[in-house]
Design an enzyme around this catalytic site. Structure first.
Site, short mmCIF file in Angstrom:
data_model
loop_
_atom_site.label_atom_id
_atom_site.label_comp_id
_atom_site.label_asym_id
_atom_site.label_seq_id
_atom_site.Cartn_x
_atom_site.Cartn_y
_atom_site.Cartn_z
N PRO A 239 0.66 -1.11 0.22
CA PRO A 239 -0.01 -0.12 0.09
C PRO A 239 0.84 1.31 0.00
CG PRO A 239 -0.86 -1.69 1.37
CD PRO A 239 0.58 -2.08 1.11
N GLU A 240 0.44 2.05 -0.81
CA GLU A 240 1.16 3.52 -0.92
C GLU A 240 0.39 4.68 -0.42
OE1 GLU A 240 2.53 3.67 -5.13
OE2 GLU A 240 3.53 1.75 -4.87
N HIS B 220 -5.50 -14.71 9.40
CA HIS B 220 -4.38 -13.59 9.25
C HIS B 220 -4.93 -12.28 10.00
CE1 HIS B 220 -2.03 -16.07 6.61
NE2 HIS B 220 -3.03 -16.29 5.77
#
Length: 280
Positions: free
Chosen positions: A2-3, A96
């Site tokens: 993710p940016e 997760h």
């Protein structure tokens, strides 16, 4: 990974339902992610009201007054806001789902398949901030800030032999742009990613900086890019990948000139560009 747009979309998505709510419990299902989870975290958070959520680079900082909970999504992480019914989550935790922050009415859940994310407690310093923390102190300028101007970028690149694309991805200079949005911004500005940063003059920087800002803002408006693991806090997906000019389009025709998109390696990352539309 993710940016900046994905992290900003996440920030906005979790801020609306959670700011102003009190923490009821902390659930850690693993002892560590990228770093060990803080011991005694519940003592810092339970009973405290969330005052604000801000983003610094790719970090989210949840402000509880006495300190901040720092969250980082790593390479594959995502945050979900889940409603509760009779104090229990609507969606049970899966394999997760490593960390939950339970508020009155909602649960903030961190899912991180690769465990490269982070959950840290940052006590407020003497100035009441956390910006002096080692993870934050060395970060560069925010590309959506008023301080990020063509004049600033021109001055910051004098004498720099680094190619412009790796420089834009250097978080010590500019934070959060990342591989996707560096490639897309350079295409929009018509600049070859191999061009030495010091070889770009004021006029071209005057074109590049607005394109960086426009690219990031367009990505935020589109909900970011959902290529693999990234999802929104409500479980939805971003669709900015549908607007890519060059990223991931090697061999495909350029959307502007029709010539094939090229790819090369820079700083161990794939770079995509059009050899006709982008010039050194």
């Amino acid at each position: 990974m993710p940016e900046l747009p994905e992290v900003e979309v996440t920030r906005r998505g979790i801020a609306a339902p959670l700011i102003g709510r009190r923490v009821c419990a902390v659930v850690a299902r693993v002892p560590r992610l990228r770093y060990p989870l803080p011991a005694g975290l519940a003592a810092h958070l339970v009973g405290r009201r969330l005052l604000d959520i801000r983003r610094r680079g790719k970090y989210l900082l949840l402000d509880f007054g006495t300190g901040h909970l720092l969250l980082h999504l790593g390479m594959s992480g995502s945050l979900r806001v889940l409603p509760q019914v009779a104090g229990a989550d609507v969606a049970p935790a899966q394999k997760h789902d490593h960390f939950d922050l339970l508020f009155d009415g909602f649960t903030l859940r961190l899912r991180d398949p690769r465990r490269f994310g982070a959950v840290l407690w940052l006590p407020a310093d003497e100035a009441g901030t956390v910006d002096s923390h080692p993870l934050l102190a060395g970060l560069g300028i925010e590309p959506l800030s008023a301080e990020f101007t063509p004049a600033w970028l021109y001055a910051a690149t004098r004498g720099c032999r680094t190619a412009i694309k790796p420089l834009l991805m250097d978080s010590h200079r500019v934070v959060g742009i990342g591989n996707i949005y560096a490639s897309e911004s350079l295409f929009r500005a018509g600049i070859d990613p191999r061009t030495p940063a010091a070889g770009i003059g004021p006029r071209r920087y005057a074109r590049l900086v607005p394109e960086i800002r426009a690219t990031l803002e367009a990505a935020i408006a589109a909900g970011g890019s959902s290529l693999r693991d990234f999802i929104h806090s409500d479980g939805g997906s971003g669709y900015f990948q549908q607007q890519y000019f060059v990223y991931g389009r090697s061999g495909e025709p350029c959307r502007v000139c029709g010539r094939p998109i090229h790819t090369l390696r820079q700083a161990q990352r794939a770079t995509f560009y059009c050899g006709h539309c982008q010039r050194r």
